[in-house]
Scaffold this active site. Structure first.
Site, short mmCIF file in Angstrom:
data_model
loop_
_atom_site.label_atom_id
_atom_site.label_comp_id
_atom_site.label_asym_id
_atom_site.label_seq_id
_atom_site.Cartn_x
_atom_site.Cartn_y
_atom_site.Cartn_z
N GLU A 1 38.62 -16.21 -83.38
CA GLU A 1 39.94 -15.55 -83.30
C GLU A 1 40.71 -15.99 -82.07
O GLU A 1 41.94 -16.00 -82.06
CB GLU A 1 39.78 -14.02 -83.27
CG GLU A 1 39.11 -13.41 -84.48
CD GLU A 1 39.91 -13.56 -85.76
OE1 GLU A 1 41.07 -13.98 -85.70
OE2 GLU A 1 39.37 -13.26 -86.83
N HIS B 1 30.58 -12.01 -81.01
CA HIS B 1 30.51 -12.12 -82.47
C HIS B 1 29.21 -11.50 -82.96
O HIS B 1 28.19 -11.59 -82.28
CB HIS B 1 30.56 -13.60 -82.89
CG HIS B 1 30.86 -13.78 -84.34
ND1 HIS B 1 29.89 -13.81 -85.30
CD2 HIS B 1 32.05 -13.91 -84.98
CE1 HIS B 1 30.46 -13.96 -86.49
NE2 HIS B 1 31.77 -14.03 -86.33
N1 ACO Z 1 34.27 -7.79 -74.42
C1 ACO Z 1 33.48 -7.06 -73.60
N2 ACO Z 1 32.23 -6.71 -73.90
C2 ACO Z 1 31.74 -7.12 -75.08
C3 ACO Z 1 32.49 -7.89 -75.97
C4 ACO Z 1 33.81 -8.23 -75.61
N3 ACO Z 1 34.58 -8.96 -76.40
N4 ACO Z 1 31.75 -8.15 -77.06
C5 ACO Z 1 30.58 -7.56 -76.87
N5 ACO Z 1 30.56 -6.93 -75.68
C6 ACO Z 1 29.48 -6.16 -75.06
C7 ACO Z 1 29.44 -4.74 -75.59
O1 ACO Z 1 30.25 -3.90 -74.80
C8 ACO Z 1 27.98 -4.42 -75.49
O2 ACO Z 1 27.69 -4.14 -74.16
P1 ACO Z 1 26.59 -2.99 -73.78
O3 ACO Z 1 25.28 -3.57 -74.23
O4 ACO Z 1 26.74 -2.86 -72.32
O5 ACO Z 1 26.97 -1.77 -74.54
C9 ACO Z 1 27.29 -5.75 -75.81
O6 ACO Z 1 28.24 -6.77 -75.47
C10 ACO Z 1 26.95 -5.89 -77.28
O7 ACO Z 1 28.12 -5.58 -78.01
P2 ACO Z 1 28.18 -5.18 -79.55
O8 ACO Z 1 29.51 -4.61 -79.87
O9 ACO Z 1 26.96 -4.39 -79.90
O10 ACO Z 1 28.00 -6.59 -80.18
P3 ACO Z 1 28.23 -6.91 -81.63
O11 ACO Z 1 27.55 -8.19 -81.87
O12 ACO Z 1 27.89 -5.80 -82.52
O13 ACO Z 1 29.84 -7.05 -81.68
C11 ACO Z 1 31.99 -7.81 -81.95
C12 ACO Z 1 30.50 -8.13 -82.10
C13 ACO Z 1 32.34 -6.56 -82.77
C14 ACO Z 1 32.79 -8.99 -82.51
C15 ACO Z 1 32.34 -7.61 -80.46
O14 ACO Z 1 31.92 -8.73 -79.71
C16 ACO Z 1 33.82 -7.33 -80.23
O15 ACO Z 1 34.27 -6.21 -80.45
N6 ACO Z 1 34.62 -8.37 -79.81
C17 ACO Z 1 36.03 -8.19 -79.55
C18 ACO Z 1 36.83 -8.19 -80.84
C19 ACO Z 1 36.93 -9.55 -81.51
O16 ACO Z 1 37.17 -10.57 -80.86
N7 ACO Z 1 36.77 -9.57 -82.86
C20 ACO Z 1 36.83 -10.79 -83.66
C21 ACO Z 1 35.45 -11.29 -83.98
S1 ACO Z 1 35.50 -12.85 -84.82
C22 ACO Z 1 35.65 -12.47 -86.45
O17 ACO Z 1 35.42 -11.37 -86.84
C23 ACO Z 1 36.12 -13.54 -87.44
#
Ligand code: ACO
Length: 366
Positions: free
Chosen positions: A308, A253
């Site tokens: 979610e 998140h």
């Molecule tokens: N699965 C695998 N790796 C992940 C996940 C995940 N669900 N979430 C974050 N990471 C990893 C990224 O790959 C990244 O790794 P790196 O440093 O090696 O490149 C690191 O964690 C940081 O990730 P970011 O995308 O920069 O984190 P951010 O806080 O910006 O992203 C987000 C948050 C977009 C929700 C992300 O976790 C994601 O895409 N999750 C999956 C989709 C999802 O479940 N969305 C619903 C969110 S809840 C809502 O919106 C109400």
């Protein structure tokens, strides 16, 4: 002057409505923990709290329920509008159009709680009418004997829902009713700050919520559960995704860098309801394996289960069709939007940030 893309880290308003502390994993509505409210209170009670800043006594609750039941019915001109829209119009666009059409002079500035109740009450009826029409089904009028969430389910399916289904969807409604200064809430506050009417502010919020970056739906999680299918497939499936640098839906998140309190509360409610159902057992197993593998593949990234994930559990348990996920989120969040509009109007200053010009400067006039 400072510039932060997306206004990240900028405080844009003072509010008493709700507070999200992503670092501590806290979500507060008007001085109460959201997760406690979701487990112990109904949608109407929490809506009252969000609008009035106190939980209702039994008389106030009865009055609110009565008022909401009265406001559920669709005026005939709204039916005419929907009957004349192209069949392939998305439900969020239909909702935006119908809410806009409701905006007669009774909605003029300043906004009132009465207006908030009217818009909140009628939203599920618009969603259900359009859903059934798009699916070639007859309209089911609101049921006077059912409260807000139960009636929403009834208008979609035509059947009185079980107590467990209502409890489960009510928890989802309560946990998505408000979430700080997100894009849709900010949109309604900006429109309201011009002393425009509440309907215009809510149409702006619906427009913002419609965008896929905001009105996220648990469809991705449901697809994942279906793809994994069985316990022995969990680890290979999740490993393959992580090996390929893909994200696992329902984890991580932007704001919560610890446990998402909404996910925790929905998990508690789902556990109470689903118990040892096979699909729910699978959901818990997938969560456990995924968290373990995320620690292995993404050490130190603080990735936890998000709302979610367990929203998908709720949607699956009540068989809510995927087309209705974002509209259902809207039907709860409208309470938060209207509360923010009321708060904005009570101590208003028009929003007018600056922009940083990066274009060309013409030559000075000689
Ligand atoms: N699965 C695998 N790796 C992940 C996940 C995940 N669900 N979430 C974050 N990471 C990893 C990224 O790959 C990244 O790794 P790196 O440093 O090696 O490149 C690191 O964690 C940081 O990730 P970011 O995308 O920069 O984190 P951010 O806080 O910006 O992203 C987000 C948050 C977009 C929700 C992300 O976790 C994601 O895409 N999750 C999956 C989709 C999802 O479940 N969305 C619903 C969110 S809840 C809502 O919106 C109400």
């Amino acid at each position: 002057m400072t510039y932060t893309k997306g206004l990240e880290g900028i405080v844009a308003a003072e509010t008493k409505v709700g507070h999200v502390d992503g670092g501590k994993g806290q979500l507060i509505y008007r001085g109460h923990w959201a997760k406690d409210l979701a487990i112990h209170y109904t949608f109407e009670e929490v809506a009252y709290l969000i609008w009035h800043d106190s939980l209702p006594n039994s008389k106030e609750l009865a009055e609110l329920k009565e008022r909401m039941k009265k406001e559920r019915k669709l005026p005939s001109y709204i039916l005419t509008i929907m009957d004349n829209l192209p069949q392939n119009t998305e439900s969020m666009s239909v909702l935006r159009t119908c809410i806009s059409a409701l905006g007669d002079s009774s909605y003029s500035w300043p906004p009132t709680i009465d207006q908030a109740i009217k818009l909140t009450s009628i939203t599920p009826t618009i969603i259900a009418y359009w859903f059934r029409k798009q699916n070639g089904l007859d309209y089911i009028a609101p049921n006077e004997n059912l409260d807000h969430v139960a009636n929403y389910m009834y208008m979609i399916t035509g059947e009185v829902p079980t107590q467990n289904s209502v409890k489960s969807l009510s928890a989802y409604f309560v946990l998505t009713i408000e979430h700080g200064m997100n894009a849709s809430t900010f949109s309604s506050r900006v429109v309201s700050s011009t002393e425009s009417d509440m309907v215009s502010a809510i149409c702006a919020s619906i427009g913002a919520m419609k965008g896929p970056l905001h009105g996220g739906a648990p469809s991705g999680v449901i697809d994942m559960l279906e793809e994994i299918g069985s316990e022995d497939n969990i680890e290979p499936w999740v490993r393959e995704k992580l090996e390929n640098g893909q994200k696992i839906m329902g984890f991580g998140h932007r704001v919560y860098k610890t446990h998402d309190p909404r996910a925790e509360a929905l998990k508690v409610v789902s556990e109470q309801i689903a118990g040892s159902d096979n699909w729910f057992k699978l959901i818990l197993q997938i969560e456990e394996v995924t968290l373990k593998l995320l620690r292995e593949y993404k050490p130190g990234r603080e990735i936890y289960t998000n709302v979610e994930y367990f929203a998908a559990a709720v949607m699956k348990s009540i068989n809510l069709p995927a087309d209705l996920f974002t509209p259902t989120f809207t039907a709860s969040r409208i309470v938060g939007w209207t509360a923010h509009v009321l708060e904005q109007s009570a101590d208003n200053r028009i929003y007018r940030p600056e922009s940083h010009y990066t274009g060309l400067i013409p030559e000075a006039v000689k």
